[in-house]
Design a protein around this motif. Structure first.
Motif, mmCIF file in Angstrom:
data_model
loop_
_atom_site.group_PDB
_atom_site.id
_atom_site.type_symbol
_atom_site.label_atom_id
_atom_site.label_comp_id
_atom_site.label_asym_id
_atom_site.label_seq_id
_atom_site.Cartn_x
_atom_site.Cartn_y
_atom_site.Cartn_z
ATOM 1 N N ASP A 115 52.676 34.819 21.115
ATOM 2 C CA ASP A 115 53.736 35.813 21.210
ATOM 3 C C ASP A 115 55.009 35.296 20.575
ATOM 4 N N ASP A 116 55.462 35.973 19.537
ATOM 5 C CA ASP A 116 56.768 35.697 18.936
ATOM 6 C C ASP A 116 57.637 36.906 19.257
ATOM 7 N N PRO A 117 58.690 36.733 20.055
ATOM 8 C CA PRO A 117 59.501 37.875 20.473
ATOM 9 C C PRO A 117 60.061 38.696 19.310
ATOM 10 N N ASP A 118 60.274 38.072 18.177
ATOM 11 C CA ASP A 118 60.832 38.798 17.035
ATOM 12 C C ASP A 118 59.790 39.584 16.254
ATOM 13 N N LEU A 119 58.518 39.384 16.588
ATOM 14 C CA LEU A 119 57.449 40.062 15.849
ATOM 15 C C LEU A 119 56.587 40.931 16.760
ATOM 16 N N ARG A 120 57.126 41.318 17.889
ATOM 17 C CA ARG A 120 56.344 42.096 18.856
ATOM 18 C C ARG A 120 56.010 43.501 18.363
ATOM 19 N N ASP A 121 56.719 43.989 17.367
ATOM 20 C CA ASP A 121 56.402 45.308 16.805
ATOM 21 C C ASP A 121 55.204 45.252 15.872
ATOM 22 N N ASP A 122 54.586 44.075 15.743
ATOM 23 C CA ASP A 122 53.398 43.872 14.917
ATOM 24 C C ASP A 122 53.561 44.397 13.494
ATOM 25 N N PRO A 123 54.515 43.840 12.743
ATOM 26 C CA PRO A 123 54.613 44.252 11.344
ATOM 27 C C PRO A 123 53.300 43.957 10.623
ATOM 28 N N ASN A 124 52.952 44.809 9.662
ATOM 29 C CA ASN A 124 51.647 44.672 9.019
ATOM 30 C C ASN A 124 51.525 43.426 8.152
ATOM 31 N N PHE A 125 52.616 42.725 7.896
ATOM 32 C CA PHE A 125 52.555 41.484 7.117
ATOM 33 C C PHE A 125 52.370 40.253 7.998
ATOM 34 N N VAL A 126 52.026 40.483 9.263
ATOM 35 C CA VAL A 126 51.705 39.398 10.189
ATOM 36 C C VAL A 126 50.269 39.584 10.662
ATOM 37 N N TYR A 127 49.415 38.604 10.389
ATOM 38 C CA TYR A 127 48.045 38.618 10.880
ATOM 39 C C TYR A 127 48.037 37.903 12.217
ATOM 40 N N ARG A 128 47.588 38.601 13.246
ATOM 41 C CA ARG A 128 47.511 38.027 14.597
ATOM 42 C C ARG A 128 46.135 37.423 14.827
ATOM 43 N N ALA A 129 46.070 36.117 14.799
ATOM 44 C CA ALA A 129 44.828 35.428 15.117
ATOM 45 C C ALA A 129 44.666 35.408 16.635
ATOM 46 N N PRO A 130 43.445 35.408 17.112
ATOM 47 C CA PRO A 130 43.242 35.326 18.560
ATOM 48 C C PRO A 130 43.812 34.025 19.124
ATOM 49 N N VAL A 131 44.315 34.108 20.336
ATOM 50 C CA VAL A 131 44.792 32.916 21.030
ATOM 51 C C VAL A 131 43.557 32.223 21.593
ATOM 52 N N SER A 132 43.150 31.147 20.920
ATOM 53 C CA SER A 132 41.969 30.398 21.335
ATOM 54 C C SER A 132 41.959 29.086 20.570
ATOM 55 N N ASP A 133 40.916 28.314 20.766
ATOM 56 C CA ASP A 133 40.733 27.087 19.999
ATOM 57 C C ASP A 133 39.614 27.241 18.978
ATOM 58 N N ARG A 134 39.135 28.442 18.804
ATOM 59 C CA ARG A 134 38.060 28.698 17.847
ATOM 60 C C ARG A 134 38.583 28.618 16.418
ATOM 61 N N PRO A 135 37.714 28.294 15.465
ATOM 62 C CA PRO A 135 38.129 28.291 14.056
ATOM 63 C C PRO A 135 38.635 29.670 13.630
ATOM 64 N N LEU A 136 39.581 29.682 12.714
ATOM 65 C CA LEU A 136 40.052 30.960 12.180
ATOM 66 C C LEU A 136 38.940 31.622 11.390
ATOM 67 N N ASP A 137 38.898 32.928 11.454
ATOM 68 C CA ASP A 137 37.948 33.701 10.664
ATOM 69 C C ASP A 137 38.645 34.036 9.347
ATOM 70 N N LEU A 138 38.446 33.179 8.356
ATOM 71 C CA LEU A 138 39.146 33.358 7.090
ATOM 72 C C LEU A 138 38.675 34.585 6.328
ATOM 73 N N ARG A 139 37.481 35.065 6.595
ATOM 74 C CA ARG A 139 37.040 36.304 5.947
ATOM 75 C C ARG A 139 37.910 37.471 6.409
#
Length: 181
Positions: A115-139
Motif C-alpha cells: 500500500d502506497d498512500p499516494d497511489l491508492r487510486d490505482d493509476p494504470n501506470f502502476v502494476y500491483r504485484a501480489p503481496v507475497s514472497d512468490r516470484p513475480l509473474d513477468l508474463r
C-alpha cells in the motif's frame, strides 16, 4: 520510436524488504525481460547468489551505487521501475519509498506491492504485484506494459504530470498549511 523492450530497473539501498529476489526468481520464465539492480546494501550478496543460481547471466546487471549522469543513463534505458516488493516482510504494508517517486518523476511506470498512500487510486501506470514472497509473474507484467504502451493517455509526460501534481513536496506542504489555517 515505440519501445518494445522489457527492461526493468530496481534502485536503492538493497535490503530484504525490497523483495528484489521475487523479481530475480521470476526472470527465468521470461528470457526477454532484463533487470538492472542499482545500489548496494546487505541484500546484495544474496541477490547475486540468486542470480547465479538461476543462471540469469545477461538478464540481470548489478551496477553498484550510481550517481549523476551514470544513474540518469540507467534510468533512461529502463522501461519500468521496480518499487518495493517485500514491504510485508517488515510487518508494514504502507510505504512511500523515494525510489517510487523518482521513477514517476522520470515518467516511468512502475511495479509495486503493498500500500502506497499516494497511489491508492490505482493509476494504470502502476502494476500491483501480489503481496507475497512468490516470484513475480513477468508474463503478466510484460502484458500490462504492452497494453500501457498502446494507451495514448499514458505517456512519460502524463506520468511526470501525475508526479508533479500528487507527489511534489511543495504541493503537499501547501495542503498541510491550508489544513492548519
Amino acid at each position: 520510436a515505440e519501445r518494445t523492450t522489457y527492461h526493468l530497473v530496481a534502485a536503492g539501498t538493497l535490503a530484504q524488504w525490497h523483495g528484489y529476489d521475487r523479481h530475480l526468481a521470476g526472470l527465468p520464465s521470461h528470457p526477454e525481460a532484463t533487470l538492472t539492480v542499482v545500489g548496494d546494501g546487505p541484500e546484495l550478496p544474496a541477490l547475486r547468489a540468486l542470480a547465479a543460481a538461476h543462471r540469469l547471466g545477461s538478464q540481470v546487471q548489478f551496477t553498484g551505487t550510481l550517481t549523476g549522469a551514470a544513474f540518469d543513463a540507467v534510468m533512461a534505458a529502463a522501461d519500468v521501475g521496480v518499487s518495493s516488493l517485500g514491504e510485508h516482510r517488515r510487518g508494514s504494508f504502507a510505504l512511500s519509498p523515494l525510489k517510487t517517486r523518482d521513477y514517476l518523476a522520470r515518467g516511468l511506470p512502475l511495479v509495486s506491492a503493498g500500500d502506497d498512500p499516494d497511489l491508492r487510486d490505482d493509476p494504470n501506470f502502476v502494476y500491483r504485484a501480489p503481496v507475497s514472497d512468490r516470484p513475480l509473474d513477468l508474463r503478466r507484467i510484460t502484458a500490462w506494459l504492452d497494453r500501457l504502451r498502446h494507451n495514448p493517455c499514458v505517456t512519460p509526460q502524463t506520468i511526470r504530470s501525475f508526479a508533479l501534481a500528487h507527489l511534489d513536496m511543495t504541493q503537499r506542504a501547501a495542503a498541510i498549511l491550508a489544513a492548519c489555517n
